[in-house]
Design a protein around this motif. Sequence first.
Motif, PDB file in Angstrom:
ATOM      1  N   GLN A 250       0.653  -1.145  -0.025  1.00  0.00           N
ATOM      2  CA  GLN A 250      -0.002   0.024  -0.075  1.00  0.00           C
ATOM      3  C   GLN A 250       1.033   1.363  -0.096  1.00  0.00           C
ATOM      4  OE1 GLN A 250      -2.804  -0.251   3.386  1.00  0.00           O
ATOM      5  NE2 GLN A 250      -3.658  -2.471   2.548  1.00  0.00           N
TER       6      GLN A 250
ATOM      7  N   SER B 255      -8.369   2.818   1.921  1.00  0.00           N
ATOM      8  CA  SER B 255      -9.036   2.348   0.677  1.00  0.00           C
ATOM      9  C   SER B 255     -10.198   3.375   0.183  1.00  0.00           C
ATOM     10  CB  SER B 255      -9.732   0.890   0.889  1.00  0.00           C
ATOM     11  OG  SER B 255      -8.799  -0.030   1.477  1.00  0.00           O
TER      12      SER B 255
ATOM     13  N   ASN C 224     -14.863  -3.206  -0.991  1.00  0.00           N
ATOM     14  CA  ASN C 224     -14.947  -4.296  -1.983  1.00  0.00           C
ATOM     15  C   ASN C 224     -16.319  -4.628  -2.566  1.00  0.00           C
ATOM     16  OD1 ASN C 224     -12.057  -4.811  -2.114  1.00  0.00           O
ATOM     17  ND2 ASN C 224     -12.344  -5.694  -0.157  1.00  0.00           N
TER      18      ASN C 224
ATOM     19  N   TRP D  53      -9.824  -3.236  -6.130  1.00  0.00           N
ATOM     20  CA  TRP D  53      -8.679  -2.989  -7.007  1.00  0.00           C
ATOM     21  C   TRP D  53      -8.569  -3.738  -8.264  1.00  0.00           C
ATOM     22  CZ3 TRP D  53      -4.996  -6.502  -8.660  1.00  0.00           C
ATOM     23  CH2 TRP D  53      -5.018  -7.710  -7.816  1.00  0.00           C
TER      24      TRP D  53
ATOM     25  N   ASP E  12      -8.486  -2.196 -11.787  1.00  0.00           N
ATOM     26  CA  ASP E  12      -7.549  -2.471 -12.965  1.00  0.00           C
ATOM     27  C   ASP E  12      -8.351  -2.806 -14.312  1.00  0.00           C
ATOM     28  OD1 ASP E  12      -5.455  -1.978 -11.192  1.00  0.00           O
ATOM     29  OD2 ASP E  12      -4.626  -4.181 -10.961  1.00  0.00           O
TER      30      ASP E  12
ATOM     31  N   ARG F  22      -5.890   2.232 -12.983  1.00  0.00           N
ATOM     32  CA  ARG F  22      -4.620   2.136 -12.185  1.00  0.00           C
ATOM     33  C   ARG F  22      -3.680   3.444 -12.638  1.00  0.00           C
ATOM     34  NH1 ARG F  22      -1.464  -1.218  -8.679  1.00  0.00           N
ATOM     35  NH2 ARG F  22      -2.809  -2.867  -8.999  1.00  0.00           N
TER      36      ARG F  22
ATOM     37  N   HIS G 267      -1.111   0.680  -5.439  1.00  0.00           N
ATOM     38  CA  HIS G 267      -2.587  -0.139  -5.127  1.00  0.00           C
ATOM     39  C   HIS G 267      -3.660   0.819  -5.749  1.00  0.00           C
ATOM     40  CE1 HIS G 267      -5.694  -1.718  -2.954  1.00  0.00           C
ATOM     41  NE2 HIS G 267      -5.141  -2.798  -1.995  1.00  0.00           N
ATOM     42  N   SER G 268      -4.182   0.253  -6.727  1.00  0.00           N
ATOM     43  CA  SER G 268      -5.226   1.228  -7.690  1.00  0.00           C
ATOM     44  C   SER G 268      -6.608   1.424  -6.632  1.00  0.00           C
ATOM     45  CB  SER G 268      -5.566   0.631  -8.957  1.00  0.00           C
ATOM     46  OG  SER G 268      -6.240  -0.818  -8.415  1.00  0.00           O
ATOM     47  N   ASN G 269      -6.794   0.839  -5.681  1.00  0.00           N
ATOM     48  CA  ASN G 269      -7.815   1.543  -4.716  1.00  0.00           C
ATOM     49  C   ASN G 269      -7.486   2.567  -3.838  1.00  0.00           C
ATOM     50  OD1 ASN G 269     -10.776   1.300  -3.871  1.00  0.00           O
ATOM     51  ND2 ASN G 269     -10.392   0.080  -2.515  1.00  0.00           N
TER      52      ASN G 269
END
Length: 309
Positions: free
Chosen positions: A207, A216, A220, A239, A243, A248, A261-263
């Motif tokens: 992260q 975050s 989720n 994430w 992606d 991202r 970390h794309s979130n």
Amino acid sequence: MSDMPKVRGRLTPGRRLSELTWLRVGGPADWLFQPADLEDLSAFLRSLPGTVPVFPMGVGSNLIVRDGGLRAAVIRLGRGFNGVEIDGNRVTAGAAALDAHVARRAAEAGLDLTFLRTIPGSIGGAVRMNAGCYGSYTADVLVEVDAVTRRGELKTLRAADLQMAYRQSQLPEGWIITKAVLEAPKGDPEKLQTRMTEQLAKRDATQPTKDRSAGSTFRNPAGFSSTGRADDVHDLKAWKVIDAAGMRGARRGGARMSEMHSNFLINSGDATAADLEGLGEEVRKKVYDSSGITLEWEIMRIGEKLISD
């Protein structure tokens, strides 16, 4: 407003909230109140005109305050609300106590609250958002909370009263959590410390902990664990769908989605709240177009947008 209550703590008009949030964005609150103690908080709420909204703010780790600021009295608990006491397998923590500090204190006493170690924020926020990770949640260990109502009355609520669910709880409008009682399973202090050290290493490796973020960004997508409850221990991660939508590293003004970390939504240095929220909404749209999944914000967004936004 001349008829604001007299206080023993600090009551500041027009306080910019950008200085108090991890993302470092946001306009001013009409008022920021930092109570001296429980009695000061109770008296303030009791005397505060009913027309003035109240917003409880923790350490600002999970928050976007919009650029136009907040038309409310923001209440931020500090000293006097951050104590931690341990009796048997129960931990009583003030709402302003940092999650990480509570985890460490519990581990020293041979109590397992290790899931709190890597969660940014304070215990009041952990209860409010039913914070959790590694398959454990605040709801799993919460016994009761003390709170002050919008009218300044002291109340004790059992965990069941809060109707806690994935990343949420039900607390009446304007109520301020002041402390929480947690009941933790026992563990070996050395093993608990080792586990927390490993968790921190894993977090730092995966992260963007050195960037300016709010943890975050999105919950989720709804999945269910073996217990049948909505959980974040499942294959469908936010994430992954970000992606898949090609977002991202996406940018908007000074805001970007982390390449690591794309979130994680990042303030690269000069982002406005509008940049951050706008990029988040763009991510939500791209994910929906790509996968048909509607991502839900995990970061709380409050306040007013500027007219130019």
